[in-house]
Enzyme design. Structure first.
Site, PDB file in Angstrom:
ATOM      1  CG  ASP A 162      -0.407   0.426  -1.156  1.00  0.00           C
ATOM      2  OD1 ASP A 162      -0.396   0.466   0.095  1.00  0.00           O
ATOM      3  OD2 ASP A 162      -0.689   1.398  -1.868  1.00  0.00           O
ATOM      4  CG  ASP A 212      -1.707   3.530   3.519  1.00  0.00           C
ATOM      5  OD1 ASP A 212      -1.440   2.669   2.667  1.00  0.00           O
ATOM      6  OD2 ASP A 212      -1.246   4.681   3.487  1.00  0.00           O
TER       7      ASP A 212
END
Length: 513
Positions: free
Chosen positions: A389, A170
């Site tokens: 992201d 992440d």
């Protein structure tokens, strides 16, 4: 919020349902041209003076494998492609529901974090980096579709003796954490949780340690009566129902070399040992943060592997592993004729987590769309802006931009493809039955420094089994934040060069990297 959840749920159902999950372990691509770490002479250990981990001179048994001439011994974390959710007694629909809810909560969380930064929240002091060594860490990454997730997963070996745990990669968060025993309130995990009592290298970060100031305490923090002995409690939130609470700790992370049976160890990695954990993490053991903050895995390894990391993400549902590389880019990537760079937006504080890029506009069919420049800026309340992201599946644009982009495709699509009215979630959608390779307008992002990111059609259109093809982009009506998600990054080698404050991208067949 509820509407976004429903839209995301339906999208995951149509996007991921064609992929069949397969049981068992996967073999990594042994012909990869990426070769990794060049260790310092005699494998000298690096002094530990902060958050950064250090290489340990001791190696696991069997580490004295002979490397091919001229090749450096790459380091690799292996990934296991889990069986379908049925292994845990859950339907794939249940898994996709969790994924959809998490995607919606994630966007809400990003808005809240950005707003907190803009509100003047004090940023914790960062540690000064140590001398960087010319080394590279190569880790394998696989698609999380088989566990009902749109995220990418990594195998990490933690503790002494090392035990394997599957963690979500992440770039939108900082803290590395695992579910830990005793697990007082935890989500369902495939495999046992990490047990600190079973590891001889586990150490708590004390409440008087400077690193304890890098995390937020629980809502009811414990008094630090013995600064040199009492543990450092932390609380880290991702959304309305996603959070982890536990003790900040230090532990050894063991990584596999490309040579069979060889491994090395990184000591002193700061991570959260979570005893209370809630949220939609799809059976993973925890999360490996690659954000900009000082506690992220990328930041902790920076002193050893330099200020650059990159990844090349395989297709959703692929059974082939790709890699995350810490250290200098490989020669093939640097020589790529279509490698392009754009500058990251200036960070507002050392505590910034997200990787903001500076978008100027959007091209559809080669034409710059009429989108106000105010749409791309970051507002005083922290909303807006564009981030890249790995933890968000789809790409989202602020509603004013999304409306223009959607209409541009409607106006430019061939009339030979009938427009499907009122199709759920996605818009526009077309009937392309019998057409092997439908022609669609090109999509590109234009950055303020002149860089242009051209995307292939399969990164922004979804082809469904029933002859329906839809634009795979949605809007963010509340936060106004635009997000380049991992679906749009498929088969691009993406480089985070923090030394030069820039993002690189080049098209590659990631399954072959």
């Amino acid at each position: 919020m509820e509407q976004l959840v429903k839209r995301s749920l339906l999208l995951f159902l149509v996007l991921l349902s064609p992929f069949a999950a397969s049981a068992g372990n996967l073999k990594l691509n042994s012909s990869s041209p990426l070769f990794g770490i060049e260790f310092p002479p005699f494998n000298t250990a690096v002094a530990d003076t902060g958050c950064d981990g250090k290489l340990v001179a001791a190696e696991e048994a069997g580490d004295e494998q002979t490397q091919p001439a001229g090749l450096s011994p790459s380091l690799k974390l292996h990934m296991t492609h889990r069986a379908a959710a049925a292994a845990a007694g859950r339907t794939r629909k249940d898994s996709f529901l969790d994924s959809a809810q998490k995607d919606a909560v994630r966007i809400e969380t990003m808005h809240r974090r950005a707003a907190a930064r803009a509100g003047g929240e004090r940023a914790p002091a960062a540690y000064s980096p140590r001398r960087a060594l010319s080394e590279r860490l190569v880790m394998a990454v696989e698609s999380g579709v088989a566990v009902g997730s749109g995220e990418y997963l990594m195998d990490v070996y933690v503790g002494t003796p090392p035990r394997r745990f599957q963690m979500i990669m992440d770039t939108g968060s900082d803290l590395n954490w695992l579910q830990c025993a005793p697990c007082l309130d935890c989500f369902e995990q495939r495999g046992p949780v990490f047990d600190p009592a079973a590891s001889s290298s586990y150490r708590n970060v004390t409440c008087g340690d400077q690193r304890c100031g890098l995390v937020a305490p629980p809502e009811a923090p414990r008094a630090c009566r013995r600064p040199g002995e009492d543990p450092c409690p932390y609380y880290y939130w991702y959304g309305d129902q996603s959070n982890t609470t536990g003790d900040l700790a230090l532990e050894s992370f063991t990584v596999n070399l490309t040579a069979p049976g060889a491994s090395r160890r990184v000591d002193g990695v700061v991570f959260g040992c979570g005893h209370w954990n809630r949220g939609l993490f799809h059976g993973a053991a925890g999360l490996l943060g690659l954000g900009r903050g000082p506690l992220s895995f990328a930041s902790q390894l920076r002193a050893v592997y330099g200020h650059t990391f990159s990844y090349c993400l395989v297709d959703h549902g692929s059974d082939v592993a790709s890699k995350v590389v810490f250290g200098e880019e490989d020669a093939l990537l640097l020589a790529h004729p279509r490698l392009n760079y754009t500058a990251f937006a200036p960070i507002s504080s050392q505590a910034d987590t997200f990787y903001y890029v500076q978008v100027k506009g959007v091209l559809v069919g080669g034409e710059l769309l009429n989108i106000s420049s105010d749409t791309w800026g970051v507002s005083k309340d922290g909303s807006g802006g564009t981030i890249i992201d790995s933890g968000t599946t789809l790409s989202y644009f602020a509603q004013p931009a999304y409306d223009v982009i959607r209409q541009a495709f409607v106006d430019r699509m061939s009339r030979s493809y009938p427009l499907i009215r009122d199709f759920p979630v996605l818009n526009p959608c077309y009937n392309v039955s019998g057409v092997e390779r439908p022609e669609v307008p090109e999509l590109s992002l234009v950055f303020v420094d002149g860089a242009v990111w051209d995307f292939p059609a399969e990164n922004y259109f979804i082809r469904l089994d029933d002859g329906i093809m839809c634009l795979a982009v949605l809007g963010t009506p509340r936060s106004g934040m635009s997000i380049i998600g991992n679906f749009q990054q498929q088969n691009f080698h993406v480089v985070y060069d923090l030394q030069r404050n820039r993002l690189g991208f080049a098209p590659r067949r990631c399954a072959e990297v």
